[in-house]
Design a protein around this motif. Sequence first.
Motif, PDB file in Angstrom:
ATOM      1  N   UNK A   1       0.817  -1.220   0.000  1.00  0.00           N
ATOM      2  CA  UNK A   1       0.000   0.000   0.000  1.00  0.00           C
ATOM      3  C   UNK A   1       0.844   1.261   0.000  1.00  0.00           C
ATOM      4  N   UNK A   2       1.917   1.253   0.787  1.00  0.00           N
ATOM      5  CA  UNK A   2       2.808   2.424   0.848  1.00  0.00           C
ATOM      6  C   UNK A   2       3.502   2.628  -0.498  1.00  0.00           C
ATOM      7  N   UNK A   3       3.947   1.533  -1.129  1.00  0.00           N
ATOM      8  CA  UNK A   3       4.577   1.638  -2.453  1.00  0.00           C
ATOM      9  C   UNK A   3       3.606   2.245  -3.465  1.00  0.00           C
ATOM     10  N   UNK A   4       2.356   1.769  -3.433  1.00  0.00           N
ATOM     11  CA  UNK A   4       1.355   2.278  -4.371  1.00  0.00           C
ATOM     12  C   UNK A   4       1.052   3.747  -4.112  1.00  0.00           C
ATOM     13  N   UNK A   5       0.951   4.129  -2.852  1.00  0.00           N
ATOM     14  CA  UNK A   5       0.727   5.544  -2.522  1.00  0.00           C
ATOM     15  C   UNK A   5       1.873   6.419  -3.017  1.00  0.00           C
ATOM     16  N   UNK A   6       3.106   5.927  -2.901  1.00  0.00           N
ATOM     17  CA  UNK A   6       4.259   6.683  -3.398  1.00  0.00           C
ATOM     18  C   UNK A   6       4.189   6.867  -4.906  1.00  0.00           C
ATOM     19  N   UNK A   7       3.755   5.825  -5.612  1.00  0.00           N
ATOM     20  CA  UNK A   7       3.603   5.932  -7.068  1.00  0.00           C
ATOM     21  C   UNK A   7       2.545   6.969  -7.418  1.00  0.00           C
ATOM     22  N   UNK A   8       1.430   6.944  -6.673  1.00  0.00           N
ATOM     23  CA  UNK A   8       0.337   7.891  -6.941  1.00  0.00           C
ATOM     24  C   UNK A   8       0.752   9.335  -6.680  1.00  0.00           C
ATOM     25  N   UNK A   9       1.730   9.535  -5.795  1.00  0.00           N
ATOM     26  CA  UNK A   9       2.174  10.894  -5.474  1.00  0.00           C
ATOM     27  C   UNK A   9       3.207  11.431  -6.456  1.00  0.00           C
ATOM     28  N   UNK A  10       3.829  10.553  -7.237  1.00  0.00           N
ATOM     29  CA  UNK A  10       4.849  10.998  -8.182  1.00  0.00           C
ATOM     30  C   UNK A  10       4.217  11.409  -9.510  1.00  0.00           C
ATOM     31  N   UNK A  11       4.928  12.241 -10.266  1.00  0.00           N
ATOM     32  CA  UNK A  11       4.353  12.792 -11.484  1.00  0.00           C
ATOM     33  C   UNK A  11       5.196  12.513 -12.720  1.00  0.00           C
TER      34      UNK A  11
ATOM     35  N   UNK B   1      -6.821  10.253  -5.617  1.00  0.00           N
ATOM     36  CA  UNK B   1      -5.637  10.985  -5.169  1.00  0.00           C
ATOM     37  C   UNK B   1      -5.785  12.398  -5.722  1.00  0.00           C
ATOM     38  N   UNK B   2      -6.092  13.358  -4.841  1.00  0.00           N
ATOM     39  CA  UNK B   2      -6.433  14.714  -5.284  1.00  0.00           C
ATOM     40  C   UNK B   2      -5.324  15.349  -6.119  1.00  0.00           C
ATOM     41  N   UNK B   3      -4.100  15.213  -5.657  1.00  0.00           N
ATOM     42  CA  UNK B   3      -2.967  15.810  -6.360  1.00  0.00           C
ATOM     43  C   UNK B   3      -2.855  15.245  -7.784  1.00  0.00           C
ATOM     44  N   UNK B   4      -2.947  13.919  -7.891  1.00  0.00           N
ATOM     45  CA  UNK B   4      -2.847  13.264  -9.186  1.00  0.00           C
ATOM     46  C   UNK B   4      -4.011  13.647 -10.093  1.00  0.00           C
ATOM     47  N   UNK B   5      -5.203  13.644  -9.535  1.00  0.00           N
ATOM     48  CA  UNK B   5      -6.394  13.943 -10.342  1.00  0.00           C
ATOM     49  C   UNK B   5      -6.355  15.367 -10.894  1.00  0.00           C
TER      50      UNK B   5
ATOM     51  N   UNK C   1     -13.942  -3.831  -7.454  1.00  0.00           N
ATOM     52  CA  UNK C   1     -13.644  -2.938  -8.575  1.00  0.00           C
ATOM     53  C   UNK C   1     -13.812  -1.482  -8.161  1.00  0.00           C
ATOM     54  N   UNK C   2     -14.919  -1.193  -7.490  1.00  0.00           N
ATOM     55  CA  UNK C   2     -15.204   0.179  -7.053  1.00  0.00           C
ATOM     56  C   UNK C   2     -14.143   0.674  -6.073  1.00  0.00           C
ATOM     57  N   UNK C   3     -13.762  -0.147  -5.106  1.00  0.00           N
ATOM     58  CA  UNK C   3     -12.761   0.261  -4.115  1.00  0.00           C
ATOM     59  C   UNK C   3     -11.396   0.510  -4.760  1.00  0.00           C
ATOM     60  N   UNK C   4     -11.014  -0.364  -5.671  1.00  0.00           N
ATOM     61  CA  UNK C   4      -9.722  -0.207  -6.341  1.00  0.00           C
ATOM     62  C   UNK C   4      -9.702   1.063  -7.181  1.00  0.00           C
ATOM     63  N   UNK C   5     -10.780   1.302  -7.924  1.00  0.00           N
ATOM     64  CA  UNK C   5     -10.863   2.513  -8.736  1.00  0.00           C
ATOM     65  C   UNK C   5     -10.850   3.762  -7.868  1.00  0.00           C
ATOM     66  N   UNK C   6     -11.583   3.728  -6.774  1.00  0.00           N
ATOM     67  CA  UNK C   6     -11.596   4.877  -5.863  1.00  0.00           C
ATOM     68  C   UNK C   6     -10.188   5.193  -5.375  1.00  0.00           C
ATOM     69  N   UNK C   7      -9.436   4.162  -5.061  1.00  0.00           N
ATOM     70  CA  UNK C   7      -8.069   4.348  -4.585  1.00  0.00           C
ATOM     71  C   UNK C   7      -7.198   5.003  -5.659  1.00  0.00           C
ATOM     72  N   UNK C   8      -7.372   4.550  -6.910  1.00  0.00           N
ATOM     73  CA  UNK C   8      -6.560   5.077  -8.008  1.00  0.00           C
ATOM     74  C   UNK C   8      -6.980   6.480  -8.445  1.00  0.00           C
ATOM     75  N   UNK C   9      -8.276   6.745  -8.392  1.00  0.00           N
ATOM     76  CA  UNK C   9      -8.789   8.007  -8.943  1.00  0.00           C
ATOM     77  C   UNK C   9      -8.769   9.136  -7.927  1.00  0.00           C
TER      78      UNK C   9
END
Length: 199
Positions: free
Chosen positions: A44-54, A136-140, A126-134
């Motif tokens: 989870x931490x690895x995925x969050x780090x990916x979501x924070x990078x640009x 991220x306010x900074x990424x979105x 599916x809904x939970x995974x998409x919510x997690x990916x979508x």
Amino acid sequence: GRMLRKMDFKNLSRRIGYQGRVLTDYGRVYLQELENKRYKNKFGIELLNILENNTYEELREILEVRKILEKESARLAALNATEEELIFLKENVNRSISLLESEQEIARHDLSFHDMIADMSRNKVLRSTLNFLIKSKKLHLLLIRIRQEMGARILVDHVKVVNAICGRVPKDAETAMEEHIETVIDDVKNYFKEQQKIV
């Protein structure tokens, strides 16, 4: 010693005379559960780090995963949505076409659009995974900004997806969503190419 006695009391370990202690069956199961939790937290931490990078590569990879999930989300929505949900989805998009001006409003609409479709899929994982990916306010916000700078007409894609879902044609809904995410991927690719030219 106090900690070991607590473990004995909780049936996690068992004392064997003066030789020491061994884990009980329950203790082994508990230890395995802790290992699984530790692994999930690390992932989870690895995925969050990916979501924070640009970086381009990371954005592209996130969008490729989203494409796979959102195609299925749209397909299932065409099959499972109630008539009331379809009416609300269509009204929401039609109303948004005339109202959206600011980046914040477009971002809010985009989140709502993808969220509604995920809900209508009736697939909780599916809904939970998409919510997690979508969500991220900074990424979105970054993706919305990129699309605006590249001159994308975000709502045009949304209308195509909505028409396919409301027509209850799963294959068309899947295709329309795939095309929508592909345009996002193209915009991101072109944006980073432009940035390299500037530098």
